[in-house]
Motif scaffolding. Structure first.
Motif, short mmCIF file in Angstrom:
data_model
loop_
_atom_site.label_atom_id
_atom_site.label_comp_id
_atom_site.label_asym_id
_atom_site.label_seq_id
_atom_site.Cartn_x
_atom_site.Cartn_y
_atom_site.Cartn_z
N GLY A 112 0.79 -1.22 0.00
CA GLY A 112 0.00 0.00 0.00
C GLY A 112 0.82 1.27 0.00
O GLY A 112 0.28 2.37 0.04
N GLY A 146 2.71 2.43 -2.45
CA GLY A 146 2.75 3.07 -3.76
C GLY A 146 3.88 2.60 -4.64
O GLY A 146 4.24 3.26 -5.62
N GLU A 202 -0.06 5.79 4.77
CA GLU A 202 0.06 4.37 4.42
C GLU A 202 -1.11 3.58 4.98
O GLU A 202 -1.68 2.71 4.31
CB GLU A 202 1.39 3.82 4.94
CG GLU A 202 1.69 2.40 4.48
CD GLU A 202 3.13 2.00 4.75
OE1 GLU A 202 3.37 0.79 4.86
OE2 GLU A 202 4.00 2.88 4.83
N GLN A 239 -4.30 4.35 2.94
CA GLN A 239 -4.31 3.65 1.66
C GLN A 239 -4.63 2.18 1.84
O GLN A 239 -5.39 1.59 1.06
CB GLN A 239 -2.94 3.83 0.96
CG GLN A 239 -2.69 5.25 0.51
CD GLN A 239 -1.36 5.45 -0.20
OE1 GLN A 239 -1.24 6.27 -1.07
NE2 GLN A 239 -0.36 4.69 0.19
N ARG A 257 -7.95 0.32 0.37
CA ARG A 257 -7.75 -0.76 -0.60
C ARG A 257 -8.34 -2.08 -0.10
O ARG A 257 -9.06 -2.76 -0.83
CB ARG A 257 -6.25 -0.95 -0.88
CG ARG A 257 -5.97 -1.96 -1.99
CD ARG A 257 -4.51 -2.33 -2.05
NE ARG A 257 -4.07 -3.00 -0.83
CZ ARG A 257 -2.84 -3.45 -0.63
NH1 ARG A 257 -1.92 -3.27 -1.55
NH2 ARG A 257 -2.51 -4.06 0.49
N ILE A 267 -8.68 8.95 0.33
CA ILE A 267 -7.22 8.98 0.30
C ILE A 267 -6.79 10.36 -0.20
O ILE A 267 -7.29 10.81 -1.23
CB ILE A 267 -6.66 7.90 -0.63
CG1 ILE A 267 -7.08 6.51 -0.15
CG2 ILE A 267 -5.13 7.99 -0.72
CD1 ILE A 267 -6.70 5.39 -1.11
#
Length: 290
Positions: free
Chosen positions: A15, A17, A161, A164, A168, A223
């Motif tokens: 998560g 990126g 983090e 995200q 997700r 986000i």
């Protein structure tokens, strides 16, 4: 490290990126006609999905409630080092894929959450590109970081983090917030001991910092977007980096330390292109000269 067979590694937690960075490098590879061997970090997990659940249960019954993919025990780190060493010597090695979902598994006629068979790397690749959790890992007689020619860390601030991961796993994977929070807490010791330490061994770090309130990530509805963020770029060795050129080309950027550039979040992709294209071309030039 190898001149003839260079290795690039992107390292960061789930998560963080890393996939976005991978896309930027793929643009460079396509534009410069570079044949890269892609290695997914998930393919070096020790257990498939069902086996991992069973192992987590067994570890929990033995008192280890923090067993996670972040730690070395759940991964084939010696095999990953062997792959990097083998590739660095002669461009060879064996790789496999982890099949995350039904779409990936269908061509292999396997179940999602399983691994494909090990296969030899095709001949005549230009470089190896790794993206995963342990591209700069070192410990217990294993030094993966030492085998890498260009290592990039991707590490948003911890609240971002978590946001995200929450979004997700809830929206794409159907997990409850309680389940995601349990996962975050379970992995925290391994995150501190085995993920954070890697960012001190990378050549370049990208850290996205939101400029909106993320003080309680567990109630965040969205986000933070790229335009609601800044990106801190830290170079382990700033020698040869033309900071003035980057500042002129990346509107709104600035230097905060002699080795640190801060750019608007929306320009992260452009910054990557400008920073890494000459680095990749330098590796390829050294390869040709060798």
């Amino acid at each position: 490290m190898s001149v003839k067979h260079p290795i690039i590694a992107i390292t960061g937690s789930s998560g963080a990126g890393t996939s976005t960075v991978m896309q930027s490098f793929q643009h460079i590879f396509r534009r410069e006609k570079i044949n890269a061997q892609i290695v997914e970090g998930d393919s070096f997990h020790r257990y498939d999905r069902l086996s991992m659940r069973a192992e987590m249960k067994a570890q929990g019954e033995q008192g280890n409630v923090n067993f996670s993919h972040f730690g070395p025990e759940a991964n084939l780190l010696e095999e990953l080092q062997d792959l990097f060493v083998s590739y660095g010597k002669n461009g060879s090695g064996k790789v496999r894929k982890y099949l995350h979902d039904a779409a990936e598994a269908a061509p292999w006629q396997q179940e999602p959450g399983t691994f494909t068979p090990w296969q030899d790397i095709p001949a005549a690749t230009d470089l190896m590109f790794y993206e995963g959790l342990h591209g700069a890992w070192s410990g217990d007689g294993i030094d993966i970081a030492a085998q890498v020619d260009l290592c990039v860390g991707v590490v948003p601030i911890i609240n971002l983090e978590w946001i995200q991961k929450l979004h997700r796993d809830q929206k794409m994977r159907g997990y409850s917030q309680e389940a995601v929070v349990d996962t975050i807490l379970r992995r925290m010791p391994d995150y501190v001991n085995h993920i954070c330490s890697q960012f001190g061994r990378t050549h370049v770090n990208f850290q996205r910092v939101p400029i909106v309130d993320t003080s309680n990530p567990f109630i965040a509805r969205d986000i933070p977007s790229a335009d609601e963020s800044m990106v801190v770029i830290r170079f382990a060795n700033p020698k040869g980096i033309d900071f003035q050129y980057l500042i002129n080309m990346l509107h709104g950027s600035m230097m905060t330390r002699p080795n640190t550039l801060v750019v608007p979040g929306g320009k992260m992709g452009l910054a990557m292109q400008m920073i890494f294209t000459p680095m990749v071309l330098r590796l390829m030039d050294q390869k040709r000269r060798a």
